[in-house]
Motif scaffolding. Structure first.
Motif, mmCIF file in Angstrom:
data_model
loop_
_atom_site.group_PDB
_atom_site.id
_atom_site.type_symbol
_atom_site.label_atom_id
_atom_site.label_comp_id
_atom_site.label_asym_id
_atom_site.label_seq_id
_atom_site.Cartn_x
_atom_site.Cartn_y
_atom_site.Cartn_z
ATOM 1 N N ARG A 24 -19.723 -8.696 19.476
ATOM 2 C CA ARG A 24 -19.698 -7.545 20.382
ATOM 3 C C ARG A 24 -18.397 -6.760 20.282
ATOM 4 N N GLU A 25 -17.364 -7.356 19.743
ATOM 5 C CA GLU A 25 -16.091 -6.667 19.627
ATOM 6 C C GLU A 25 -15.543 -6.838 18.219
ATOM 7 N N ARG A 26 -15.080 -5.732 17.646
ATOM 8 C CA ARG A 26 -14.536 -5.763 16.292
ATOM 9 C C ARG A 26 -13.167 -6.431 16.261
ATOM 10 N N TRP A 27 -12.974 -7.228 15.230
ATOM 11 C CA TRP A 27 -11.655 -7.769 14.931
ATOM 12 C C TRP A 27 -11.094 -6.989 13.759
ATOM 13 N N TRP A 28 -9.808 -6.704 13.809
ATOM 14 C CA TRP A 28 -9.158 -5.913 12.780
ATOM 15 C C TRP A 28 -8.004 -6.693 12.156
ATOM 16 N N LYS A 29 -7.667 -6.331 10.923
ATOM 17 C CA LYS A 29 -6.489 -6.881 10.256
ATOM 18 C C LYS A 29 -5.907 -5.801 9.355
ATOM 19 N N VAL A 30 -4.627 -5.947 8.996
ATOM 20 C CA VAL A 30 -4.027 -4.994 8.065
ATOM 21 C C VAL A 30 -4.603 -5.243 6.680
ATOM 22 N N SER A 31 -4.619 -4.205 5.873
ATOM 23 C CA SER A 31 -5.260 -4.311 4.558
ATOM 24 C C SER A 31 -4.457 -5.132 3.565
ATOM 25 N N THR A 32 -3.145 -5.208 3.757
ATOM 26 C CA THR A 32 -2.297 -6.004 2.873
ATOM 27 C C THR A 32 -1.154 -6.605 3.659
ATOM 28 N N ASP A 33 -0.797 -7.839 3.338
ATOM 29 C CA ASP A 33 0.316 -8.518 4.014
ATOM 30 C C ASP A 33 1.661 -7.892 3.678
ATOM 31 N N ARG A 34 1.697 -7.031 2.673
ATOM 32 C CA ARG A 34 2.965 -6.405 2.270
ATOM 33 C C ARG A 34 3.191 -5.056 2.960
ATOM 34 N N GLY A 35 2.283 -4.620 3.829
ATOM 35 C CA GLY A 35 2.484 -3.377 4.559
ATOM 36 C C GLY A 35 2.273 -2.137 3.712
ATOM 37 N N TRP A 36 2.874 -1.027 4.128
ATOM 38 C CA TRP A 36 2.728 0.235 3.402
ATOM 39 C C TRP A 36 4.085 0.894 3.207
ATOM 40 N N SER A 37 4.118 1.810 2.250
ATOM 41 C CA SER A 37 5.353 2.528 1.956
ATOM 42 C C SER A 37 5.002 3.938 1.517
ATOM 43 N N PHE A 38 5.993 4.792 1.480
ATOM 44 C CA PHE A 38 5.796 6.127 0.902
ATOM 45 C C PHE A 38 7.085 6.553 0.228
ATOM 46 N N TYR A 61 0.851 -1.178 0.000
ATOM 47 C CA TYR A 61 0.000 0.000 0.000
ATOM 48 C C TYR A 61 0.895 1.239 0.000
ATOM 49 N N ARG A 62 1.006 1.901 -1.131
ATOM 50 C CA ARG A 62 1.848 3.088 -1.230
ATOM 51 C C ARG A 62 1.030 4.333 -0.907
ATOM 52 N N ILE A 63 1.503 5.089 0.066
ATOM 53 C CA ILE A 63 0.813 6.302 0.489
ATOM 54 C C ILE A 63 1.201 7.449 -0.438
ATOM 55 N N THR A 64 0.196 8.070 -1.052
ATOM 56 C CA THR A 64 0.442 9.249 -1.881
ATOM 57 C C THR A 64 -0.379 10.446 -1.413
ATOM 58 N N ASP A 65 -1.327 10.214 -0.502
ATOM 59 C CA ASP A 65 -2.188 11.273 0.018
ATOM 60 C C ASP A 65 -1.601 11.813 1.320
#
Length: 201
Positions: free
Chosen positions: A81-95, A12-16
């Protein structure tokens, strides 16, 4: 997480700029890393790891979710009753610095996030140094810290970054595949921190 552009295509490349601002807060970096490692967790689980209130952790998780860094994981939990979360991609993020450095605010945010990443990486390594005797000889012998000072052009530095990233991604994929197969015996999460930058003696 990577602060350069030598990353796989599905990272996930951050451009914003507003999305990059999410990681000006050091707790969000810690929470993202904890969730990346856990693969799926609730705010309560993560609060225990970072030693913060569940309400505060939930707030920061929602901030990360608003920009697509994490997402709800409906495959876990039984009572809803409780939200479970996960990262959007196994490859992480970069900028990439070039995406932000041409604007005064962008350059300031870029510097803040980069410094936060540096501080949290140093904190993790210092924690290992403080606790290394508890890991045993096998792990302390295998751990390493290195510095090299080659004389390169900017293009060669980029080429080296690409090669290192490809190498590390291969090892990361190998670990993920073993985890998916249930082959976790003898395995630990390993932090590999590398920096490459010009300097003049």
């Amino acid at each position: 997480m990577s602060d350069q552009d030598s990353t796989p295509a599905d990272t996930y490349r951050i451009t914003d700029l507003d999305a990059l601002k999410v990681f000006t807060h050091p707790l969000r970096i810690r929470l993202y890393r904890a969730l990346f490692t856990a693969r799926s967790a609730t705010a309560s689980h993560l609060a225990d790891q970072v030693d913060e209130a569940v309400s505060l952790v939930s707030y920061h998780l929602r901030k990360m979710a608003a920009h697509g860094f994490i997402t709800e994981d409906p495959g876990h939990g039984t009572d809803g009753r409780e939200r479970w979360w996960k990262v959007s991609t196994d490859r992480g993020w970069s900028f990439r610095s070039a995406d932000f450095a041409d604007r005064p605010e962008g350059a300031a945010v870029l510097a803040t996030v980069t410094r936060q990443l540096l501080a949290t990486r140093a904190e993790r390594y210092e924690h290992f140094l403080d606790q290394q005797q508890a890991w045993g000889r096998e792990w302390t012998d295998a751990s390493f810290s290195s510095e090299f000072m080659p004389l390169l052009t900017a293009a060669e530095l980029q080429e080296m970054a690409d090669e290192i990233t490809a190498l590390m991604q291969r090892w990361a994929d190998r670990g993920r595949a073993a985890e998916d197969a249930g082959d976790t015996a003898g395995r630990e999460h390993v932090a590999v921190q590398m920096y490459g930058f010009p300097f003049r003696p």
